[in-house]
Design a protein around this motif. Structure first.
Motif, short mmCIF file in Angstrom:
data_model
loop_
_atom_site.label_atom_id
_atom_site.label_comp_id
_atom_site.label_asym_id
_atom_site.label_seq_id
_atom_site.Cartn_x
_atom_site.Cartn_y
_atom_site.Cartn_z
N THR A 172 0.83 -1.22 0.00
CA THR A 172 0.00 0.00 0.00
C THR A 172 0.86 1.26 0.00
O THR A 172 0.39 2.33 -0.37
N CYS A 173 2.12 1.10 0.41
CA CYS A 173 3.05 2.24 0.44
C CYS A 173 3.95 2.28 -0.79
O CYS A 173 4.31 3.35 -1.26
N GLN A 174 4.34 1.09 -1.27
CA GLN A 174 5.23 0.98 -2.42
C GLN A 174 4.62 0.01 -3.42
O GLN A 174 4.34 -1.14 -3.07
N SER A 175 4.43 0.44 -4.64
CA SER A 175 3.73 -0.38 -5.63
C SER A 175 4.52 -1.61 -6.05
O SER A 175 3.96 -2.67 -6.29
N GLU A 176 5.84 -1.49 -6.15
CA GLU A 176 6.67 -2.62 -6.60
C GLU A 176 7.62 -3.03 -5.49
O GLU A 176 8.50 -2.26 -5.09
N ILE A 177 7.42 -4.25 -5.00
CA ILE A 177 8.34 -4.79 -4.01
C ILE A 177 8.77 -6.19 -4.45
O ILE A 177 8.07 -6.85 -5.22
N GLU A 178 9.92 -6.61 -3.98
CA GLU A 178 10.39 -7.97 -4.23
C GLU A 178 10.44 -8.71 -2.91
O GLU A 178 11.24 -8.39 -2.04
N GLN A 179 9.55 -9.68 -2.74
CA GLN A 179 9.57 -10.47 -1.52
C GLN A 179 10.72 -11.45 -1.61
O GLN A 179 10.71 -12.37 -2.42
N TYR A 180 11.71 -11.26 -0.77
CA TYR A 180 12.92 -12.07 -0.83
C TYR A 180 12.79 -13.35 -0.01
O TYR A 180 13.36 -14.38 -0.36
N SER A 181 12.05 -13.29 1.07
CA SER A 181 11.83 -14.47 1.91
C SER A 181 10.54 -14.27 2.68
O SER A 181 9.82 -13.29 2.45
N ILE A 182 10.25 -15.15 3.61
CA ILE A 182 9.00 -15.05 4.35
C ILE A 182 8.94 -13.79 5.20
O ILE A 182 7.86 -13.30 5.52
N ASP A 183 10.11 -13.21 5.52
CA ASP A 183 10.10 -12.03 6.40
C ASP A 183 10.93 -10.86 5.87
O ASP A 183 11.25 -9.93 6.61
N GLU A 184 11.28 -10.87 4.57
CA GLU A 184 12.09 -9.80 4.00
C GLU A 184 11.56 -9.37 2.64
O GLU A 184 11.06 -10.20 1.88
N CYS A 185 11.71 -8.09 2.34
CA CYS A 185 11.39 -7.63 0.98
C CYS A 185 12.25 -6.40 0.64
O CYS A 185 12.62 -5.62 1.51
N PHE A 186 12.59 -6.31 -0.64
CA PHE A 186 13.29 -5.14 -1.17
C PHE A 186 12.28 -4.23 -1.85
O PHE A 186 11.27 -4.69 -2.38
N PHE A 187 12.55 -2.93 -1.83
CA PHE A 187 11.77 -1.99 -2.64
C PHE A 187 12.63 -0.78 -2.96
O PHE A 187 13.61 -0.48 -2.27
N THR A 188 12.30 -0.11 -4.04
CA THR A 188 13.03 1.09 -4.45
C THR A 188 12.13 2.30 -4.29
O THR A 188 10.90 2.20 -4.34
N PHE A 189 12.75 3.45 -4.11
CA PHE A 189 11.99 4.69 -4.04
C PHE A 189 12.91 5.87 -4.32
O PHE A 189 14.13 5.76 -4.23
N GLU A 190 12.31 6.98 -4.67
CA GLU A 190 13.05 8.23 -4.88
C GLU A 190 12.53 9.26 -3.89
O GLU A 190 11.32 9.45 -3.76
N SER A 191 13.44 9.92 -3.19
CA SER A 191 13.02 10.89 -2.19
C SER A 191 14.20 11.76 -1.78
O SER A 191 15.36 11.31 -1.78
N TYR A 192 13.90 13.00 -1.43
CA TYR A 192 14.91 13.89 -0.86
C TYR A 192 14.92 13.78 0.67
O TYR A 192 15.78 14.36 1.33
N ASP A 193 13.93 13.04 1.19
CA ASP A 193 13.85 12.84 2.64
C ASP A 193 13.55 11.36 2.92
O ASP A 193 12.44 11.00 3.32
N PRO A 194 14.55 10.50 2.67
CA PRO A 194 14.30 9.06 2.78
C PRO A 194 13.91 8.61 4.18
O PRO A 194 13.13 7.67 4.34
N HIS A 195 14.43 9.27 5.20
CA HIS A 195 14.14 8.85 6.57
C HIS A 195 12.65 8.98 6.89
O HIS A 195 12.04 8.08 7.49
N THR A 196 12.06 10.07 6.46
CA THR A 196 10.62 10.28 6.73
C THR A 196 9.79 9.21 6.03
O THR A 196 8.83 8.67 6.60
N LEU A 197 10.17 8.88 4.79
CA LEU A 197 9.40 7.89 4.03
C LEU A 197 9.48 6.51 4.66
O LEU A 197 8.45 5.86 4.88
N VAL A 198 10.69 6.03 4.97
CA VAL A 198 10.80 4.67 5.51
C VAL A 198 10.28 4.61 6.94
O VAL A 198 9.76 3.57 7.38
N ALA A 199 10.38 5.71 7.68
CA ALA A 199 9.83 5.74 9.04
C ALA A 199 8.32 5.58 9.00
O ALA A 199 7.72 4.92 9.87
#
Length: 418
Positions: A92-119
């Motif tokens: 719901t936050c990131q349209s494209e993610i790669e589920q790497y395992s049962i408890d991990e996923c990668f995702f990409t994003f563009e931002s000038y304030d990455p901390h606010t987005l991932v927080a």
């Protein structure tokens, strides 16, 4: 600026068990493997006491009792369901993610304030699902994987750019890097390349000559040059396997048959979810590795005339293979089913005998699909072939401390009274 992030659930199996047992927060918790054999997940309190991963349960049972630890048998249905909920929130936050395992996923994003987005993502997952997560952010997947370990040890969020990597590179051993196993680390060490800084100092031509394309990719990834992209759609697995050890040895053919039917259902269910088919099935039954019959295990494989995911067709093949493997004199400890030759239904090619078999197969496929549809709707296997849902379950693994099915069974729902 473009970033790659890795979201990882903290102590995932333990966190799933604590989700409905908040009284266990801050207390030592252990989750055991199939058949309650060894430790597969530990809370921080257990790690701090020096109890390692994979330690046989019988060796530490007394220690766990002394420190008042809570022990759980593995409950994979619960873990898979909670995992699905976590990644639904991330999507719901990131349209494209790669589920790497049962408890991990990668995702990409563009931002000038990455901390606010991932927080915000971290807060939303923890608030809506209740599972604590850590997020590592960098310029490549390999970097993000390492930075996530830093996040786990700090505030749960770590963002590293060029400056942070330059400062830490000399202290990061290559053996700590994702994708560098013991053998590869030893090869690097033999060439005097022991840290990330050592690798980055080398010329591309030298790395190529010593370690080939894998070494070149690793060097690029650690420079922050993304080589490994995000795979939003996962490629088809080459094989699917379901196998499990029994609580007790058995020489009963009916018990083994029931176990094989259960494992077949599990792998065919995965085929259904992948919209794929198989043309190779393998059945295996094995005794204990430590008994007198250690070398009397058997495994048989059948090549099907055409790819299928029809439960009836595959069960008929599995039963035939089991009959070939079975020896009434051998006490068996484990059984399993493997499907290979997996292909997408879109890439299916016809069989020479399709015209003769199509009417019968279409009826079987329709009924098989209906069985999975009904079971999926109700969240449990209400309809199955044979006696899998009956009383003959001596093949099941030991689960002396399994938690209730809080999210997948109506009868196990928590009751709140006011």
């Amino acid at each position: 600026m473009k970033y790659i992030a890795l979201l990882d659930c903290n102590n995932f199996f333990v966190s799933c068990e604590r989700l409905f047992r908040p009284d266990l927060l801050g207390k030592p918790v252990v989750v055991l493997s199939s058949n309650d054999g060894c430790v597969v997940a530990r809370s921080k309190e257990i790690k701090d006491r020096g109890i390692g991963m994979g330690v046989p349960y019988f060796q530490i049972k007394d220690t766990l009792n002394e420190i008042g630890a809570t022990v759980f048998s593995s409950h994979f249905a619960l873990y898979r369901d909670v995992s699905r909920r976590v990644f639904e929130v991330v999507r719901t936050c990131q349209s494209e993610i790669e589920q790497y395992s049962i408890d991990e996923c990668f995702f990409t994003f563009e931002s000038y304030d990455p901390h606010t987005l991932v927080a915000a993502i971290k807060q939303q997952v923890e608030q809506e699902v209740g599972i604590p997560v850590s997020i590592g952010v960098a310029s490549s997947k390999t970097q993000a994987k390492y930075v996530n370990t830093v996040a786990k040890k700090t505030t749960g969020i770590a963002i590293w750019g060029e400056e942070e990597w330059e400062r830490a590179a000399a202290d990061i051993r290559l053996s700590e890097i994702w994708g560098v196993g013991r053998g590869r680390a030893r090869q690097f060490d033999e060439k005097g390349i022991r840290t990330v800084a050592d690798l980055l100092k080398c010329s591309r031509s030298r790395i190529d000559a010593l370690f080939g394309i894998e070494g070149v990719r690793l060097q690029a990834e650690l420079r922050g040059e993304p080589v490994l992209g995000i795979k939003a759609s996962r490629p088809l697995q080459k094989s699917l396997m379901s196998t499990r050890s029994f609580a007790k040895e058995t020489s009963d053919y009916d018990v083994l048959l029931n176990a094989i039917k259960y494992h077949l259902y599990q792998v065919v269910k995965d085929l259904e979810s992948m919209d794929a088919k198989t043309n190779v099935i393998r059945v295996m039954i094995t005794p204990s590795r430590y008994g007198d019959y250690a070398f009397y295990g058997a495994s048989k494989e059948a090549l099907l005339t055409a790819p299928t995911r029809d439960l009836f067709t595959l069960q008929q093949a599995a039963v035939g293979l089991l009959k070939q493997c079975f020896n009434p004199e051998v006490p068996y400890k484990k059984a399993g089913v493997v499907l290979s030759g997996i292909s997408s239904t879109e890439a299916e090619t016809g069989s020479l005998f399709d015209n003769f078999e199509s009417a019968d197969n279409n009826g079987k496929n329709s009924l098989s699909a209906t069985i999975f549809s009904i079971n999926k709707k109700h969240g449990k296997p209400l309809v199955q072939l044979g006696s899998v849902s009956g009383t003959n379950k001596k093949w099941e693994s030991r689960k002396d401390a399994v938690s209730p099915s809080y999210t997948t069974s109506w009868s196990d729902l928590k009751v709140v009274r006011t």
